[in-house]
Each structure stands twice: as C-alpha cells, then as structure tokens.
Write a protein that holds these residues in place. Structure first.
Motif, PDB file in Angstrom:
ATOM      1  N   ARG A 131       0.834  -1.209   0.000  1.00 28.09           N
ATOM      2  CA  ARG A 131       0.000   0.000   0.000  1.00 28.09           C
ATOM      3  C   ARG A 131       0.869   1.260   0.000  1.00 28.09           C
ATOM      4  O   ARG A 131       0.571   2.223  -0.699  1.00 28.09           O
ATOM      5  N   GLN A 132       1.945   1.246   0.759  1.00 32.29           N
ATOM      6  CA  GLN A 132       2.819   2.419   0.844  1.00 32.29           C
ATOM      7  C   GLN A 132       3.487   2.699  -0.504  1.00 32.29           C
ATOM      8  O   GLN A 132       3.595   3.849  -0.923  1.00 32.29           O
ATOM      9  N   GLU A 135       0.925   4.208  -2.818  1.00 31.26           N
ATOM     10  CA  GLU A 135       0.681   5.610  -2.449  1.00 31.26           C
ATOM     11  C   GLU A 135       1.799   6.510  -2.972  1.00 31.26           C
ATOM     12  O   GLU A 135       1.552   7.620  -3.438  1.00 31.26           O
TER      13      GLU A 135
END
Length: 173
Positions: A131-132, A135
């Motif tokens: 997810r990071q 992002e």
C-alpha cells in the motif's frame, strides 16, 4: 439640471411648473437617440432590445443579467472570466526568467524518471506491491500531472501574451 429637496408646501407650488416643463421638453427617447453613444448604437445593432440596452447602459449587473437572455449572459460570463484570468496571470507571472522555466522542466524530468524507475522496480518483484509503494507512485503521478498542466498553462500564457519571458519577443496576436 439640478436636484433640490423641497418641502411638501414647496413641492405643491413647483409641481405644476415641472409638469409644464416636462410636456414642452423633447421626448426623452428622441433626445437619447440624438445623443446616443457609439457603444449604445453598437448594442442596438447587436440585436438587443431597448430594455436590454437600458439595463446595460445603467451598469447594474443584476439588471443587465435580468435583461439578457441565457446565451447572452453566458457569453458575458465567459468574456469576464477571460479578462479576469488574463489580468490575474499578468499580475501573478509578471516577467518570467528563462532559468525559472528550465528549473521547472528539470524538476518535471526528474519526477518522470523517478516514476518510471519505481514502476520498473515494482514490476520486477514477485511479491505484491504494498500500500505504501502504491501511495508513493500515485502521489508522484499526481505531481507529474500537475506540473504538466502548469507547464501547459504557462506555455499558453506566453503564446497569448499574458506572460512575458525575459529575452523572448512577445507573440503576435
């Protein structure tokens, strides 16, 4: 013609004289036509009704909006938006130094390179992308898009003459 404030008693005495003067004066429409300004004549030629011309001449935006049809009003909004944007661009940008454009282009190129290398790096791994990492990619892509949009805005401003670049001749419009 002077305007005076009269008491009720004075007004009773003056009213008959005013009526007589108004009857003997030339009709306001005829007088207005002989003294019409070029702008008023242009409005008449543009197909506006007398009510629309009167509202525009009086200068009240609310009255003018009520007198115009929807298409005319939208055209007026578009023209006002262009003029206000142009004035703001002239004020905000002023004279651009070529070094400022070069610095922006270098920054944009670095972001594009970083984005491409991250996409390539994440595509080489067998593991799912976290997810990071997503992002980070999304944020970088959005920054690139904003810089590209800004660059297009600045190029358009240079071409239409609202932005001046030091050492570059202005575009002919």
């Amino acid at each position: 013609m002077a305007i005076a404030l009269l008491s009720l008693r004075q007004a009773e005495k003056v009213e008959p004289q005013l009526r007589a003067a108004l009857k003997s004066a030339p009709a306001p429409a005829a007088q207005a036509a002989t003294q019409a300004k070029p702008a008023t004549r242009d409005l008449a030629q543009a197909g506006l009704s007398a009510r629309e011309r009167l509202a525009l001449r009086d200068g009240s935006p609310a009255e003018a909006a009520a007198a115009l049809n929807a298409r005319q009003y939208v055209q007026q909004i578009i023209a006002q938006d262009r003029e206000l944007t142009r004035n703001q661009m002239i004020w905000a940008l002023g004279r651009i130094e070529p070094g400022e454009i070069e610095a922006m282009l270098k920054s944009l190129a670095k972001m594009r390179g970083r984005y491409a290398s991250l996409v390539l790096e994440y595509s080489q791994t067998e593991r799912p992308v976290g997810r990071q990492a997503l992002e980070e990619l999304r944020g970088l892509r959005e920054r690139i898009e904003e810089f590209e949009r800004g660059l297009e805005t600045i190029k358009a401003a240079i071409l239409d003459g609202t932005a001046e670049v030091h050492g570059v001749k202005a575009a002919r419009t």
